[in-house]
Design an enzyme around this catalytic site. Sequence first.
Site, short mmCIF file in Angstrom:
data_model
loop_
_atom_site.label_atom_id
_atom_site.label_comp_id
_atom_site.label_asym_id
_atom_site.label_seq_id
_atom_site.Cartn_x
_atom_site.Cartn_y
_atom_site.Cartn_z
CD GLU A 302 -5.24 6.23 -11.00
OE1 GLU A 302 -5.74 5.68 -10.01
OE2 GLU A 302 -4.14 6.80 -10.99
CG ASP A 381 -1.02 10.60 -7.74
OD1 ASP A 381 -1.69 10.91 -6.75
OD2 ASP A 381 -0.90 9.44 -8.16
CD GLU A 409 0.26 6.71 -4.02
OE1 GLU A 409 -0.71 7.35 -3.59
OE2 GLU A 409 0.31 6.26 -5.18
#
Length: 839
Positions: A302, A381, A409
């Site tokens: 990332e 993820d 998240e």
Amino acid sequence: MRISLGLLAFPVAVTAIENGINGWLRYAPLPAHQRPSNLRLPGAIMALSNNKTSPVYTAGQELQAGIKSILNQTLPLYHEPDEWLGSTILVATTGEFYGRQNGDVKASATLADDGYLLRVRAGNVVILGQTERGALYGAFDYLSRIAQGRFSDADLVSNPDAPIRWVNQWDNMDGSIERGYAGPSIFFSNNAIPKNLNRVTQYARLLASIGINGIIVNNVNANANLLTDANIDGLGRIADAMRPYGVQVGISLNFASPQTLGGLSTFDPLDAKVISWWTDKTKRLYKRIPDMAGYLVKANSEGQPGPLTYNRTLADGANLFAKAVQPHGGIVMFRAFVYDNHINPADLKADRANHAVEFFKELDGQFMDNVVVQIKYGPIDFQVREPASPLFANIPQTNTAIELQITQEYLGHQDHLVYIAPLWKTILDFDLRADDQPSLVRDVIAGRRFSNKHGGYAGVVNVGTNTTWLGSHLAMSNLYAFGRLAWDPTQDSQVLLEDWTRLTFGSDPLVLGVITEISMASWPAYENYTGNLGIQTLTDILYTHYGPNPASQDNNGWGQWTRADRYGIGMDRTVSTGTGFSGQYPAEVAEKFESIETTPDDLLLWFHHVNYTHILKSGKSVIQHFYDAHYDGAKTAQTFPIAWESLRKKVDTDRFNEVLFRLRYQAGHSIVWRDSICQFYYNLSGIPDAAGRVGKHEYRIEAETMTLKNYKLTGVNPVETASNLTAVVLTSNSGEASAKLNFDSGKYDVAINYFDLIGGKAKYKAYLNSKLLLEWTGDLEDKLGHAFSTKLDGHSATRVTVRDVQIQKGDVLKITGVADGNELAPLDYVAILPQGVVD
Ligand code: GCW
């Protein structure tokens, strides 16, 4: 010697206001009926350490304060055996204990690192730790028993399943927290470490009580400035604040630091200047923090820098740090979350899920002994359901740890109740069948399966300054369960939840029953109303990872694809026709996932692309499963606030109201989820819901059909996040929307859907004729504390409900809105719901 309690970071008596700050360590006074009538405590506490930074010393203080608070008895606290000759609660390391006296307790040879022995017999209690913090863990175990009213004799040895039981914080140096939903950092503010570190000590106390022995305090997207001399000293103060609880501090590193901070022309891991730069920094760190846990590294992921820039391997990168910390006994946690986020969505063979094994498999055997590869539980993820990462089975010569996420998240940002332990268990208990042998993930990470020395657990927590730590009282069960599972992953999720509940809210059977029921129902419900059959959470992956936006998954380089089109859905990850991912598992498991017949329904769309009409093992079609699951999940979420309301007199007012507010919000937002996901797949597939619910809302009045004053129609994005694809917003500072109600006279619940944005706090009032029904402000950004949205979308779509409203046919419902900032008092619809109807 008597010890003053001045150093303690928590109040001795339970505070009258229950604000969550003590978590499950409230030490609430035990109700009389839970105390045995013949309760006999030892006469004193003997903690065999005079060192104020020793966890043994802390254990003495903790025992004294806890017993005072729970049982209202003050036991004197001594540190030298000859100071007290009567009965004791003795707490010590085995070494100290046997070195100083001939006790009648033989050290059990079975005590492992950090393990403890707890013996409770009539009036004597012996707590021995194999390490200092092991003794503290034993003291916390004993206190937890007392706090839950469990006074029976005990004689046990408890050893941790794995040596690494760490938490990670994604705290930035400016005080913000990436994916944190509970306010700013307790570790950093204004690019420095704050003076007052009381909250850090309090956090260490909570962590130690569940066996956590290490913490990485800064974001994996790391800032090189953490390594300035001033900040190294600040980190030293953090370590000092946590040391009495045996929590060792470590940090995340930015791979490019030698260049960005050190001014070198390169950060090549094999360059001599780079090596000596890191060696020097590491020495400085260990000089200030001799017991530093080690480093955590996110490289080449990332956009983060890493060794691949210089054509060096990830192992070269990891070993650079491993060599630097080795002389100091440090560990390097090297993240396996390495993937390319610019993959071509048109390439049907491309698959982000493949990347970790592709990067790491060939490096097996090349990592130094003090490197641990930290692997997210699933290949993508932290989704609502994923298969276990195949990497756990692919690098047998490498130490591994599992990365779990306590911060929610992809699971509702702590604004949705989701008790995650049952999800974690699906991974920990998964048998990878490496070499056709039993290979449970939990045995791999404990080092048992492949005979690795290090390994264990890393949990991303992201507590903030909010007094509840995670922003929500109920979310703390996840942190508690994480620690307890890292200690012993065979424990039952519900048993852990019940322990937590008794400690946090008391042992009233009704309280225990309600919290258990809603928490255990919460993950299945959340999965039902978000993403089903292994398709991932279906949240907006390009924005704040919160509300629904299934379209955001596809047609971009992030690789969280669903491959949904008019006819079908799912990633073909088979070897025969797809991306080959299923072939990354050992043969038995690979074979199972390769075939649709043997892939369980709940992971079907993870591994296979099928038509919407494909019939599942359950007998339903995929599309009907989507519809039904979404309706079921949202229906379950409606029961949460109702169940909680039954505790009104049983839970202190503040916590009762805070939890109720969130559960009501969740009930409303689950309907936003339900409707937008169902509408999206209905629009895409054109296949109607066999039960006739999707897109048909007979009790709704769309705002755009109401009589509008100073309101205009507006679209939203994604379109399906507004009922009937349309909402209304003000055209001037204030306005109103009204409608005559043509429902039979009777009692109804009135639900109002609006959008609550960042960037303004609009005011609303709802009237029935001239009677005010409800008044509210669009201020959820303050009340819920998660990263909201500046737009009308699935994050900001919100539903409030007024219950039991008596309505006469012909009554007029009116909503007035007053704009504030960017928030133009947006409205979507009103639902007039007969009793028992959820729509
Ligand atoms: O899931 C993604 C998150 C990022 C995070 C990254 C990671 C810290 O959206 O916020 O960065 O994972 O785990 O590195």
